[in-house]
Design a protein around this motif. Structure first.
Motif, short mmCIF file in Angstrom:
data_model
loop_
_atom_site.label_atom_id
_atom_site.label_comp_id
_atom_site.label_asym_id
_atom_site.label_seq_id
_atom_site.Cartn_x
_atom_site.Cartn_y
_atom_site.Cartn_z
N THR A 266 0.87 -1.32 0.08
CA THR A 266 -0.36 -0.08 -0.04
C THR A 266 0.77 1.47 0.53
N ALA A 267 1.70 1.37 0.64
CA ALA A 267 3.45 2.23 1.08
C ALA A 267 3.84 2.37 -0.73
N LEU A 268 3.64 1.34 -1.41
CA LEU A 268 4.36 2.07 -2.65
C LEU A 268 3.43 1.92 -3.98
N LEU A 269 2.16 2.12 -3.47
CA LEU A 269 0.72 2.77 -3.99
C LEU A 269 0.61 3.72 -4.32
N LEU A 270 0.97 3.98 -3.45
CA LEU A 270 0.86 5.39 -2.76
C LEU A 270 1.71 6.28 -2.94
#
Length: 347
Positions: A266-270
């Protein structure tokens, strides 16, 4: 002396450990005196370079010599040192040469070429970035360890092989064949040490943080996650009770790992919006959660949580302060919407 003879002489008399394709031929005056005999090739220490034009000339000369040799030595058993030298140069210049590689296999089987020598030849071949994507070369390396009833697999230096894969995927990203070979290595290493999965998982995650769009790396990460989940199920699926009966355990540990992984994803997606590879991996993680749920409520809660995350992206609540690049924001909206629709079908 022909260009082929110069190349062969350099390979024979120098401990060459790296090849390189130069943008142009060097000036003779700039070459060390002891290496001028190889001009227009460039030999400096253990390094050997040639320009693209010379590479084409070498390919043509070597192929003509090989054809002439086969014309006069058509017997299959007639495998001389000359043929070994020809095929060595041929695979160094062009690894995807089925004929030359198959001849070298026959030489290995007959003991004319040793396995350590052949492994070093492939490592030298892979110092040219383009050659690291040769499926024939990677299969040949795998064959060297397996052709003799796995006799040589016991002597395989796994750490060295992993380092070779790491160097190749660095030289040439999106390298499917290097990652595929690495998966084969990991499958072998699991049989010896199951803990290698966690180590490989963390190293692959670090790689993905620097190579977000590398689909082949993400496929390897999914392979590791799948094997990790299976290994946990195998080790803890059946527990013995005090009465001696067997009880099926839940998948709590697997879900903990998946949750931690999805938080990282999720952190990478954001941080890196608009990368399809990450959203495809998000679907894989959702499938894993569905597979290791204990009841339908766990899946429903998971899907609702994912829908809230998608809604935050659509409302642009997190993008402004977490993303490093907003230029792909429209693509981010499209990928997140498609993921939400996919979740609805899953439900």
């Amino acid at each position: 002396m022909s260009l082929y003879d110069k190349l062969l002489h350099a390979l024979t008399h120098y401990p060459i450990d790296e090849l390189g394709i130069l943008p142009c031929a060097p000036n003779l005056s700039e070459i060390p005196s002891d290496a001028q005999q190889y001009y227009p090739l460039l030999v400096v220490g253990c390094k050997l370079g040639f320009s693209f034009d010379q590479w084409m000339v070498l390919l043509k000369e070597t192929q003509e010599l090989f054809n002439d040799y086969r014309l006069h030595h058509f017997e299959v058993l007639d495998m001389t040192d000359t043929l070994e030298q020809l095929t060595r140069v041929m695979v160094l210049l062009k690894p995807d040469n089925y004929t030359a590689m198959n001849i070298r296999k026959q030489m290995v089987v007959r003991g004319q070429v040793s396995i350590p020598e052949e492994l070093k030849l492939i490592e030298l071949m892979f110092t040219i970035a383009k050659h690291t994507k040769s499926s024939i070369a990677w299969y040949h390396r795998q064959w060297l360890f397996t052709f003799n009833n796995k006799q040589h697999m016991n002597d395989m230096d796994m750490e060295r092989e992993i380092q070779l894969c790491q160097r190749c995927i660095t030289l040439h990203p999106r390298n499917y064949y290097a990652w595929n070979y690495r998966q084969w290595l990991v499958a072998l290493m699991i049989e010896r040490d199951n803990g290698i999965l966690q180590q490989e998982y963390h190293s692959t995650c670090q790689w993905m943080e620097k190579n977000i769009s590398d689909h082949t790396g993400i496929r390897h990460l999914e392979f590791i996650l799948d094997k990790w989940m299976v290994s946990l199920s195998t080790s803890s699926s059946i527990q013995s009770s005090p009465q001696g009966s067997t009880l099926l355990s839940d998948h709590h540990h697997q879900r903990q790992i998946i949750q931690s992984h999805v938080a990282w994803l999720t952190a990478l997606l954001l941080r890196y919006p608009g990368h399809e590879s990450l959203w495809c991996h998000q679907r894989f993680c959702a499938t894993l959660w569905f597979q290791y749920r204990d009841n339908d409520k766990q899946w429903t809660d998971w899907a609702n949580q994912q829908h809230r995350f998608i809604q935050q992206i659509l409302d642009n609540e997190n993008e402004q302060h977490q993303s490093l690049d907003l230029s792909n924001y429209q693509q981010q909206l499209g990928f997140s919407s498609k993921y939400g629709l996919w979740l609805c079908f899953m439900k």
